[in-house]
Design a protein around this motif. Structure first.
Motif, PDB file in Angstrom:
ATOM      1  N   ALA A 182       0.827  -1.203   0.000  1.00 51.66           N
ATOM      2  CA  ALA A 182       0.000   0.000   0.000  1.00 51.66           C
ATOM      3  C   ALA A 182       0.866   1.260   0.000  1.00 51.66           C
ATOM      4  O   ALA A 182       0.524   2.274  -0.626  1.00 51.66           O
ATOM      5  CB  ALA A 182      -0.921  -0.007   1.222  1.00 51.66           C
ATOM      6  N   PRO A 193      -4.320   2.524  -1.992  1.00 55.99           N
ATOM      7  CA  PRO A 193      -5.062   1.590  -2.874  1.00 55.99           C
ATOM      8  C   PRO A 193      -6.558   1.550  -2.601  1.00 55.99           C
ATOM      9  O   PRO A 193      -7.326   1.148  -3.469  1.00 55.99           O
ATOM     10  CB  PRO A 193      -4.412   0.236  -2.583  1.00 55.99           C
ATOM     11  N   ILE A 212      -9.411  -2.939  -3.951  1.00 50.80           N
ATOM     12  CA  ILE A 212      -8.448  -1.891  -4.278  1.00 50.80           C
ATOM     13  C   ILE A 212      -8.781  -1.256  -5.624  1.00 50.80           C
ATOM     14  O   ILE A 212      -9.481  -1.843  -6.455  1.00 50.80           O
ATOM     15  CB  ILE A 212      -7.007  -2.435  -4.304  1.00 50.80           C
TER      16      ILE A 212
END
Length: 465
Positions: A182, A193, A212
């Motif tokens: 991330a 994300p 995501i």
């Protein structure tokens, strides 16, 4: 939880960072203050266990005004979050460079039994010389430590939490892998994300679902990034494997990533794909298996040809010597006819097999009489001192995939002052190795399995996983 001040160590005449603990007040303040003190002491103990060039060092803890203060290494730097706020998203190669340093520190933490639990851009410091260091082990947990988090409380930053942590499961090393993904995603895309939201409950719900926003700027880093962001912890790679692949990407100049085993291609749920997993091509291992079957079939045909050739040779000798008083030559014993190693070229019955020789460890490649494990051992004995011989031990297919030019191969190995290999056989034409590299006085390890082929009676390294 605290503020960090720049200070001076008058005893050692050096600049230091001093973390001031901010204690809570109000209802339940005493209990929370005690918990905060425990966290500070735990951070100090954990940081003391982790001595790494890419992790901020804690020197000491002192008591002042009835609260602990952490005395830490000072790094003239900006956090990655500050860099992104000022400059916007970073180029892929720059993110890979940052990722290598960050990942090496997290791998060392995991090997020491430490889970950071709050990997995010705000805890990644980038020095004026480009050095990257991870900081703030305030909510980290080491094996054997007591839990100081209150029941029902989630520690960490929602936008960078792993889905299982957002659902209330204890963080593990795999959770750090997700948070690393991330963080790198944010550095490339400019946003986490899962996006951002003022409503933290709504954001936690989104994180827990694993939905995501697919990256669009990640280029060659995208396949690895998606594997880091897998919903299920068991589908994510370990931190050491992440470090290996980041180093491979750093040495790769193209826009497309080096080929990775198809079995590891991610099936992360994506919003645009209707939560359907990405199609996974047949695993590479199946290709090897088919290749092995073909090699066995070829070997069987070669054996038949050799036997028939031996019989014809005996009959011809018998005809040529008919009527003479000399004894009839005896055909070669069956023990001399054996199945060659996989992918070895057939040997004509009219050729004399080469004599058995013992090749020194500096030979570019090992003779056929050596095992694949011995060939791998000899290969790593060449490195990093005899790169020309080492490069000659690679097959054309391996070179094309990993090191198309000798210069790229040399650039990689010249980073290390030493490498050693603990090798074990893993198949008729493969071997596994635990490698220990020494780079600038620091050592780290990796595990690989190598597949070899025979070419002109020599073992060549053909694949690495």
């Amino acid at each position: 939880m605290g503020m960090v001040w720049r200070g001076e160590d008058t005893s050692l005449d050096r600049v230091i960072a001093v973390k001031e603990l901010i204690l809570p007040f109000g209802h339940g303040g005493e209990e929370k203050a005690a918990e905060a003190k425990n966290r500070a002491m735990r951070e100090a103990r954990i940081a003391a266990r982790l001595q790494h060039p890419h992790a901020i060092t804690v020197f000491n803890v002192v008591e002042h005004e009835d609260r602990p203060w952490l005395i830490m290494e000072y790094l003239p730097s900006k956090s990655l979050s500050a860099v992104l706020a000022e400059d916007g998203p970073l180029p892929v190669d720059e993110v890979i460079r940052i990722g290598i340093q960050l990942t090496s520190a997290l791998q060392a933490a995991h090997e020491a039994g430490i889970v950071h639990r709050d990997v995010k851009p705000g805890n990644v410091l980038i020095g004026e010389d480009g050095t990257v260091k991870v900081t703030d082990f305030g909510i980290s947990r080491a094996s054997g430590d007591a839990t100081y988090t209150a029941t029902g409380e989630i520690s960490g930053t929602p936008a960078f939490l792993a889905p299982e942590v957002a659902r209330g499961v204890d963080a593990t090393a795999a959770s750090d892998v997700f948070s690393l993904g991330a963080t790198l995603y944010t550095a490339i895309e400019g946003a986490p994300p899962f996006g951002t939201a003022d409503n933290q409950i709504a954001l936690l719900y989104r994180v827990s679902s694993g939905e995501i926003v697919p990256p669009v700027k990640a280029g060659k880093l995208k396949p690895l990034l998606l594997r880091l962001l897998e919903v299920k912890p068991e589908d994510r790679p370990e931190m050491g494997d992440v470090l290996t692949e980041l180093r491979m990407l750093a040495a790769f100049d193209g826009d497309e990533p080096p080929e990775v085993p198809a079995a590891t291609v991610p099936a992360t749920r994506r919003i645009e794909e209707g939560h359907m997993p990405a199609p996974v091509p047949p695993p590479v291992v199946e290709k090897r298996r088919r290749g092995a079957l073909i090699a066995v079939a070829v070997g069987a045909v070669v054996v038949v040809i050799a036997v028939v050739a031996g019989i014809l040779f005996a009959l011809r000798q018998k005809d040529d010597t008919a009527g003479q008083q000399t004894p009839t030559p005896t055909p070669p014993p069956s023990s001399q006819v054996s199945s060659p190693a996989p992918e070895q070229p057939p040997v004509s019955s009219s050729e004399t097999p080469p004599p058995t020789t013992t090749s020194p460890s500096t030979s570019p490649s090992a003779p056929a009489e050596q095992t694949p494990a011995q060939a791998i051992e000899d290969y790593f004995k060449l490195l990093p001192g005899n790169l020309e011989a080492g490069y000659a031990t690679l097959s054309d297919a391996f070179k094309q995939k990993h090191s198309p030019t000798f210069q790229r191969y040399a650039d990689f190995w010249n980073r290390f002052s030493a490498v050693s290999a603990a090798v074990t056989a893993s198949g008729p034409n493969s071997a596994s190795a635990r490698l220990t590299y020494t780079e600038k006085g620091r050592t780290f390890t990796e595990n690989h399995t190598y597949t070899l082929i025979q070419q002109n009676g020599k073992w060549l390294i053909n694949a690495q996983t």
